[in-house]
Design a protein around this motif. Sequence first.
Motif, PDB file in Angstrom:
ATOM      1  N   ASP A   7      23.420   5.276  17.896  1.00 52.86           N
ATOM      2  CA  ASP A   7      24.000   6.233  18.242  1.00 52.86           C
ATOM      3  C   ASP A   7      25.556   5.852  18.780  1.00 52.86           C
ATOM      4  N   SER A   9      27.356   6.122  20.947  1.00 47.96           N
ATOM      5  CA  SER A   9      27.664   5.764  22.220  1.00 47.96           C
ATOM      6  C   SER A   9      27.353   4.415  22.362  1.00 47.96           C
ATOM      7  N   SER A  88      28.677  13.459  16.286  1.00 48.83           N
ATOM      8  CA  SER A  88      28.219  12.975  17.301  1.00 48.83           C
ATOM      9  C   SER A  88      29.107  12.219  18.017  1.00 48.83           C
ATOM     10  N   TRP A  89      30.078  11.411  17.381  1.00 46.24           N
ATOM     11  CA  TRP A  89      31.007  10.458  17.765  1.00 46.24           C
ATOM     12  C   TRP A  89      31.843  11.687  18.907  1.00 46.24           C
ATOM     13  N   ALA A  92      30.050  12.653  21.894  1.00 51.08           N
ATOM     14  CA  ALA A  92      29.885  11.618  22.976  1.00 51.08           C
ATOM     15  C   ALA A  92      31.338  11.417  23.721  1.00 51.08           C
ATOM     16  N   ARG A  93      32.493  11.946  23.266  1.00 55.03           N
ATOM     17  CA  ARG A  93      33.453  12.018  23.851  1.00 55.03           C
ATOM     18  C   ARG A  93      34.086  10.334  23.391  1.00 55.03           C
ATOM     19  N   ARG A  94      33.719   9.889  22.356  1.00 48.52           N
ATOM     20  CA  ARG A  94      34.514   8.588  21.857  1.00 48.52           C
ATOM     21  C   ARG A  94      35.789   8.815  21.570  1.00 48.52           C
TER      22      ARG A  94
END
Length: 107
Positions: A7, A9, A88-89, A92-94
Amino acid sequence: MSVPEIDPSALPSDAYLLDVREQEEWVAGHAPEAVHIPMTQIQGRVDEVPSDRTVYVVCRVGGRSMQVAAWLTQLGRDAVNVGGGMQSWESARRPMVSETGQPPFVA
């Protein structure tokens, strides 16, 4: 062949992140530390990918990166797919940056 998946995160802070998206996707938004080698160029540029550490492979949603990670694994490399890709990145607020001067987004 089963390819491990992680994932976004859970990605280690010192990870080697290989972004295999096309140029226009990369320009719109990418992880600051990522290395960009489009999937269409990976066979000719595989020597640029480290063989002495785990390579985390990312694309937009996870399909292309899974293919590249499987191919790298067949070559004997330690490759992990980033599940859900840059979508997804972003969820996930990356951190992300763009090459356009505009706010980054996943194209």
